[in-house]
Design an enzyme around this catalytic site. Structure first.
Site, PDB file in Angstrom:
ATOM      1  N   ASN A 151       0.874  -1.382   0.130  1.00 20.01           N
ATOM      2  CA  ASN A 151       0.087   0.027  -0.047  1.00 20.01           C
ATOM      3  C   ASN A 151       0.819   1.347  -0.107  1.00 20.01           C
ATOM      4  O   ASN A 151       1.347   1.512   0.991  1.00 20.01           O
ATOM      5  CB  ASN A 151      -0.972   0.019   1.387  1.00 20.01           C
ATOM      6  CG  ASN A 151      -1.717   1.087   1.433  1.00 20.01           C
ATOM      7  OD1 ASN A 151      -1.740   2.129   0.303  1.00 20.01           O
ATOM      8  ND2 ASN A 151      -2.249   1.509   2.730  1.00 20.01           N
ATOM      9  N   TRP A 152       1.050   1.800  -0.880  1.00 20.75           N
ATOM     10  CA  TRP A 152       2.059   2.948  -1.286  1.00 20.75           C
ATOM     11  C   TRP A 152       1.311   4.316  -0.558  1.00 20.75           C
ATOM     12  O   TRP A 152       2.141   5.264  -0.470  1.00 20.75           O
ATOM     13  CB  TRP A 152       2.168   3.225  -2.920  1.00 20.75           C
ATOM     14  CG  TRP A 152       3.118   2.108  -3.539  1.00 20.75           C
ATOM     15  CD1 TRP A 152       3.376   0.944  -2.877  1.00 20.75           C
ATOM     16  CD2 TRP A 152       3.516   1.896  -4.919  1.00 20.75           C
ATOM     17  NE1 TRP A 152       4.032   0.098  -3.617  1.00 20.75           N
ATOM     18  CE2 TRP A 152       3.881   0.766  -4.906  1.00 20.75           C
ATOM     19  CE3 TRP A 152       3.309   2.734  -5.770  1.00 20.75           C
ATOM     20  CZ2 TRP A 152       4.539   0.246  -6.131  1.00 20.75           C
ATOM     21  CZ3 TRP A 152       3.869   2.433  -7.145  1.00 20.75           C
ATOM     22  CH2 TRP A 152       4.606   1.163  -7.352  1.00 20.75           C
ATOM     23  N   LYS A 153       0.076   4.169  -0.384  1.00 17.87           N
ATOM     24  CA  LYS A 153      -0.512   5.483   0.195  1.00 17.87           C
ATOM     25  C   LYS A 153      -0.220   6.792  -0.448  1.00 17.87           C
ATOM     26  O   LYS A 153      -0.052   6.582  -1.728  1.00 17.87           O
ATOM     27  CB  LYS A 153      -0.139   5.452   1.829  1.00 17.87           C
ATOM     28  CG  LYS A 153      -0.157   4.266   2.471  1.00 17.87           C
ATOM     29  CD  LYS A 153      -0.035   4.413   4.133  1.00 17.87           C
ATOM     30  CE  LYS A 153      -0.059   2.990   4.744  1.00 17.87           C
ATOM     31  NZ  LYS A 153      -0.206   3.090   6.169  1.00 17.87           N
TER      32      LYS A 153
ATOM     33  N   HIS B 219      -9.533   0.994   5.069  1.00 17.24           N
ATOM     34  CA  HIS B 219      -8.030   1.077   5.647  1.00 17.24           C
ATOM     35  C   HIS B 219      -8.294   2.170   6.868  1.00 17.24           C
ATOM     36  O   HIS B 219      -9.054   3.004   6.750  1.00 17.24           O
ATOM     37  CB  HIS B 219      -7.126   1.761   4.492  1.00 17.24           C
ATOM     38  CG  HIS B 219      -5.921   1.674   5.123  1.00 17.24           C
ATOM     39  ND1 HIS B 219      -5.325   2.698   6.031  1.00 17.24           N
ATOM     40  CD2 HIS B 219      -4.794   0.833   5.100  1.00 17.24           C
ATOM     41  CE1 HIS B 219      -4.134   2.550   6.152  1.00 17.24           C
ATOM     42  NE2 HIS B 219      -3.662   1.195   5.811  1.00 17.24           N
TER      43      HIS B 219
ATOM     44  N   GLU C   3      -6.726   4.550   7.783  1.00 20.90           N
ATOM     45  CA  GLU C   3      -6.446   6.061   7.559  1.00 20.90           C
ATOM     46  C   GLU C   3      -7.873   6.543   6.927  1.00 20.90           C
ATOM     47  O   GLU C   3      -8.188   7.803   7.123  1.00 20.90           O
ATOM     48  CB  GLU C   3      -5.280   6.288   6.761  1.00 20.90           C
ATOM     49  CG  GLU C   3      -3.919   6.033   7.414  1.00 20.90           C
ATOM     50  CD  GLU C   3      -2.784   5.313   6.654  1.00 20.90           C
ATOM     51  OE1 GLU C   3      -2.828   5.424   5.703  1.00 20.90           O
ATOM     52  OE2 GLU C   3      -1.957   4.725   7.467  1.00 20.90           O
TER      53      GLU C   3
ATOM     54  N   GLU D  24      -5.341  -4.943  10.821  1.00 18.09           N
ATOM     55  CA  GLU D  24      -4.355  -3.954  11.042  1.00 18.09           C
ATOM     56  C   GLU D  24      -4.719  -3.306  12.305  1.00 18.09           C
ATOM     57  O   GLU D  24      -5.289  -2.332  12.252  1.00 18.09           O
ATOM     58  CB  GLU D  24      -4.329  -3.154   9.696  1.00 18.09           C
ATOM     59  CG  GLU D  24      -4.039  -3.930   8.572  1.00 18.09           C
ATOM     60  CD  GLU D  24      -3.531  -2.682   7.320  1.00 18.09           C
ATOM     61  OE1 GLU D  24      -2.379  -3.014   7.024  1.00 18.09           O
ATOM     62  OE2 GLU D  24      -4.239  -1.959   7.144  1.00 18.09           O
TER      63      GLU D  24
ATOM     64  N   GLY E  93       2.497   2.190  10.739  1.00 17.13           N
ATOM     65  CA  GLY E  93       3.485   3.417  10.639  1.00 17.13           C
ATOM     66  C   GLY E  93       4.082   3.732  11.731  1.00 17.13           C
ATOM     67  O   GLY E  93       4.739   4.491  11.948  1.00 17.13           O
TER      68      GLY E  93
ATOM     69  N   SER F 294       3.275  -2.170  10.126  1.00 20.47           N
ATOM     70  CA  SER F 294       4.881  -2.298  10.682  1.00 20.47           C
ATOM     71  C   SER F 294       5.443  -3.703  10.192  1.00 20.47           C
ATOM     72  O   SER F 294       6.611  -3.950  10.992  1.00 20.47           O
ATOM     73  CB  SER F 294       5.192  -1.621  11.999  1.00 20.47           C
ATOM     74  OG  SER F 294       4.682  -0.548  12.368  1.00 20.47           O
TER      75      SER F 294
ATOM     76  N   GLY G 143       2.825  -1.248   4.337  1.00 16.19           N
ATOM     77  CA  GLY G 143       2.871   0.394   4.058  1.00 16.19           C
ATOM     78  C   GLY G 143       4.346   0.625   3.711  1.00 16.19           C
ATOM     79  O   GLY G 143       4.699   0.699   2.642  1.00 16.19           O
ATOM     80  N   GLY G 144       4.757   1.251   4.853  1.00 14.37           N
ATOM     81  CA  GLY G 144       6.075   2.063   4.557  1.00 14.37           C
ATOM     82  C   GLY G 144       7.275   0.924   3.776  1.00 14.37           C
ATOM     83  O   GLY G 144       7.964   1.546   3.002  1.00 14.37           O
TER      84      GLY G 144
HETATM   85  P1  PGA Z   1       2.887   0.140   7.687  1.00 14.12           P
HETATM   86  O1  PGA Z   1       1.204   0.317   7.092  1.00 14.12           O
HETATM   87  O2  PGA Z   1       3.298  -1.111   7.087  1.00 14.12           O
HETATM   88  O3  PGA Z   1       3.567   1.374   7.267  1.00 14.12           O
HETATM   89  O4  PGA Z   1       2.631  -0.042   9.088  1.00 14.12           O
HETATM   90  C1  PGA Z   1       0.474  -0.616   6.786  1.00 14.12           C
HETATM   91  C2  PGA Z   1      -0.845  -0.100   6.331  1.00 14.12           C
HETATM   92  O5  PGA Z   1      -1.203   0.965   6.722  1.00 14.12           O
HETATM   93  O6  PGA Z   1      -1.391  -0.869   5.481  1.00 14.12           O
END
Ligand code: PGA
Length: 257
Positions: A11-13, A101, A103, A173, A179, A218, A239-240
């Site tokens: 997930n590149w956000k 998600h 966010e 999650e 993050g 994470s 994500g990251g």
């Molecule tokens: P993260 O994000 O790996 O940066 O914790 C995970 C996600 O939001 O799917």
């Protein structure tokens, strides 16, 4: 136990530029193109780069699927300024879409009900839906973890026709792990995935047992093997670490023996 093909999602956000998105897509696709037994690998770039990333993925072996981070639930087209439809996503070669998600739930204020509408629209369009669920730290401290996840699962899959269940993927999650570099213990992950699996089986029977259940929050190369080795964990939403091709590939390789 049914065989569940593992999935690694990136997930590149709201990250990358047009050029860096294309380069990242090429590196990821090259990294899995020759793997003998690969997990299903999906990347979720920002909307403006979908077409270009899709073309790059095709040019570089076609083994990485194209996902979208969000969608609007209204069918067809219409007056929804700023929104993107399932038809548009399909038109761009998207096969997987995230719904709910954290966010979007917590920064953009999406309700359980809206997430359910999106999940149904994604599935009705023939796409795979990655439904994200997870509790906040406050909810966990208040002992509401099971109730929150159960509520999000129920609302998210409310009214989904049985025939569409094979295209549902659940991503657990915990919001406090996203993050932050914090991860739940292996025992916590095992407990939550066991709980979610039981809830899915109680509700959907064999279809619930066959559903892929991902962990997200994470995930890094250093902890992937441990987290992905937990019973009922069928992959990861990253994500990251998905923004660095080598890290993302190292996570995917946890499944490429
Ligand atoms: P993260 O994000 O790996 O940066 O914790 C995970 C996600 O939001 O799917």
């Amino acid at each position: 136990m049914p065989h569940r093909h593992p999935i690694i999602g990136g997930n590149w956000k709201m990250n990358t530029t047009r050029a860096s998105a294309a380069a990242l897509a090429a590196a990821v696709a090259d990294g899995v193109r020759t793997a003998a037994a690969a997990p299903e690998v999906v990347v979720f770039p920002p909307f403006p780069y979908l077409l270009e990333v899709g073309a790059v993925l095709t040019q570089h072996g076609g083994r990485v699927a194209l996902g979208a981070q969000d969608v609007y639930h209204a069918p067809g087209s219409g007056a929804f300024t700023g929104e993107v439809s399932t038809d548009m996503l399909r038109d761009c070669g998207v096969t997987h879409v995230l719904a709910g998600h954290s966010e979007r739930r917590h920064i953009l204020g999406e309700s359980d009900e809206l997430v359910g509408k999106k999940a149904r629209a994604i599935l009705a369009a023939g796409l795979a839906c990655v439904l994200c669920v997870g509790e906040t730290l406050e909810q966990r401290k208040a002992g509401q973890t099971d109730a929150v996840n159960e509520r999000q699962l129920r609302a998210g899959l409310d009214g989904v026709p049985a025939a569409d269940l094979a295209r549902v993927v659940i991503a657990y999650e915990p919001v406090w792990a996203i993050g932050t570099g914090l991860t739940p213990t292996v025992a916590d992950v095992a407990e939550m995935h066991g709980f979610i699996r039981q809830s899915l089986v109680d509700r959907f029977g064999a279809a619930g047992r066959a559903m892929r259940l991902l962990y997200g929050g994470s995930v890094k190369p250093g902890n992937a093997r441990e987290l992905l080795g937990v019973a009922e964990v069928d992959g990861a939403l990253v994500g990251g670490a998905s923004l660095v091709a080598e890290d993302f590939l190292a996570i995917a390789r946890s499944y490429i023996e």
